[in-house]
Design an enzyme around this catalytic site. Structure first.
Site, PDB file in Angstrom:
ATOM      1  N   GLU A   1      -4.748   5.552  -3.012  1.00 44.55           N
ATOM      2  CA  GLU A   1      -5.541   5.144  -1.843  1.00 44.55           C
ATOM      3  C   GLU A   1      -6.841   4.472  -2.290  1.00 44.55           C
ATOM      4  O   GLU A   1      -7.919   4.789  -1.770  1.00 44.55           O
ATOM      5  CB  GLU A   1      -5.806   6.350  -0.941  1.00 44.55           C
ATOM      6  CG  GLU A   1      -4.547   6.885  -0.287  1.00 44.55           C
ATOM      7  CD  GLU A   1      -4.812   8.036   0.697  1.00 44.55           C
ATOM      8  OE1 GLU A   1      -5.930   8.570   0.722  1.00 44.55           O
ATOM      9  OE2 GLU A   1      -3.886   8.388   1.434  1.00 44.55           O
TER      10      GLU A   1
ATOM     11  N   GLU B   1       3.243   9.279   1.879  1.00 45.52           N
ATOM     12  CA  GLU B   1       2.718  10.598   2.245  1.00 45.52           C
ATOM     13  C   GLU B   1       2.922  10.777   3.746  1.00 45.52           C
ATOM     14  O   GLU B   1       2.121  10.298   4.543  1.00 45.52           O
ATOM     15  CB  GLU B   1       1.220  10.724   1.934  1.00 45.52           C
ATOM     16  CG  GLU B   1       0.863  10.718   0.471  1.00 45.52           C
ATOM     17  CD  GLU B   1      -0.646  10.917   0.229  1.00 45.52           C
ATOM     18  OE1 GLU B   1      -1.403  11.173   1.189  1.00 45.52           O
ATOM     19  OE2 GLU B   1      -1.065  10.788  -0.930  1.00 45.52           O
TER      20      GLU B   1
END
Ligand SMILES: *[C@@H]1O[C@H](CO)[C@@H](O)[C@H](O)[C@H]1NC(C)=O
Length: 309
Positions: free
Chosen positions: A192, A272
């Site tokens: 991320e 995720e």
């Protein structure tokens, strides 16, 4: 893994005539070596030439005593998953600079062997940053000995430490890549990064070169970012396949449109999918409705997405 490929082929072979059989056996013995890649034409992954989709689950070996690894992996397999995803926490393996520990509960190679024995593929996330899954994203605290260090950037001291660590870890992982007969199908770079203020493309380029130098040109390297165009702006970079993450509350169409902004072609991937959420000390325990999880998951599967729970 090659055993699986051979088993898959040998059934129809029996029904063919002898010449065909010989040709096929010849082809097999020449050893079409195991392959795993992104198929940009058919929007999927391709494993040994076959279309492949993973339904994976996160498991962190660093949270589980070694004696329970097999039990947990077997449960994941029995739940119907075909892959697992794990981080490698840097701070867990290099508590002091240059002092590496891969023994006992830290024996990630043994963990990989177990996953392969059980028949699960591995999505490896060696960081170096692993997000909120550990304090300071799993970066060793000794990095802060340099007062003005800029973590997750081209900062020379940070890069030197990363290079040294990855120079230790990645060669250990290389034999476990699918192409080399192991269970690892894809490897994530950073995590991320598009959510981080630095937006340092040179850092991401450096990591890409570093991972390629140690792991080779064949392995699928990827990034994961929040499912928004703004996150993908600093998080995605050439040669790393861009994937997104989002939970059951998200608008799946909009989330995958964000991925398509960075990757117009190739497999849809939610790296995720939040079946739960983190708890803050003193706040109420987070729970996610299983009905909502199931509904959202089945929608993702209906659009042929790959997903990691
Ligand atoms: C979900 O996103 C799509 C694409 O952005 C949009 O067309 C649709 O209206 C959204 N659905 C809902 C329920 O918000």
């Amino acid at each position: 893994m090659t055993a699986g490929a051979v088993r898959g082929l040998s059934m129809p072979v029996l029904r063919f005539n002898g010449v065909f059989l010989l040709l096929l056996l010849f082809g097999l013995s020449l050893g079409t070596s195991p392959s795993f890649s992104v198929d940009y034409k058919n929007n999927c992954f391709r494993k040994d030439g076959e279309q492949f989709r993973y339904i994976s689950g996160s498991i962190h070996y660093s949270r589980i005593p070694r004696a329970y690894w097999k039990d947990r992996l077997l449960k994941m397999y029995m739940a119907g998953l075909n892959a697992i995803q794990t981080y490698v926490p840097w701070n867990y393996h290099e508590e002091s600079p240059g002092q590496y520990d891969f023994s006992g509960d830290r024996d990630v190679q043994y963990f990989l062997k177990l996953t392969q024995e059980i028949g699960l593929f591995v999505i490896l996330r060696p960081g170096p940053y692993i997000c909120a899954e550990w304090d300071m994203g799993g970066l060793p605290s000794w990095l802060l000995n340099k007062k003005n260090i800029v973590l997750r950037s081209s900062d020379a001291d940070y890069i030197a430490a990363v290079d040294k660590w990855m120079g230790k870890l990645l060669p250990m992982m290389k034999p476990y890549l699918y192409q080399n007969g192991g269970p690892i199908i894809t490897v994530q770079v950073e995590n991320e990064y598009g959510s981080y203020f630095a937006c340092d493309y040179n850092y991401m380029r450096h990591l890409t070169k570093l991972f390629r130098a140690h792991l080779g040109d064949e392995v699928v390297l990827f990034t994961t970012d929040g499912a928004g165009v703004n996150y993908l702006k600093c998080g995605s970079i050439q040669d790393l396949y861009a994937t997104v993450d989002f939970g059951p509350g998200a608008n799946i169409t909009a989330a995958f449109e964000a991925q398509r902004h960075a990757e117009p072609y190739g497999p849809l991937v939610n790296s995720e999918f939040y079946t739960g959420w983190l708890d803050h000390w003193g706040s109420r325990h987070s729970v996610v409705s299983s009905a909502l999880v199931a509904k959202s998951l089945s929608r993702m599967l209906a659009v042929e997405a790959n997903v990691n729970l």
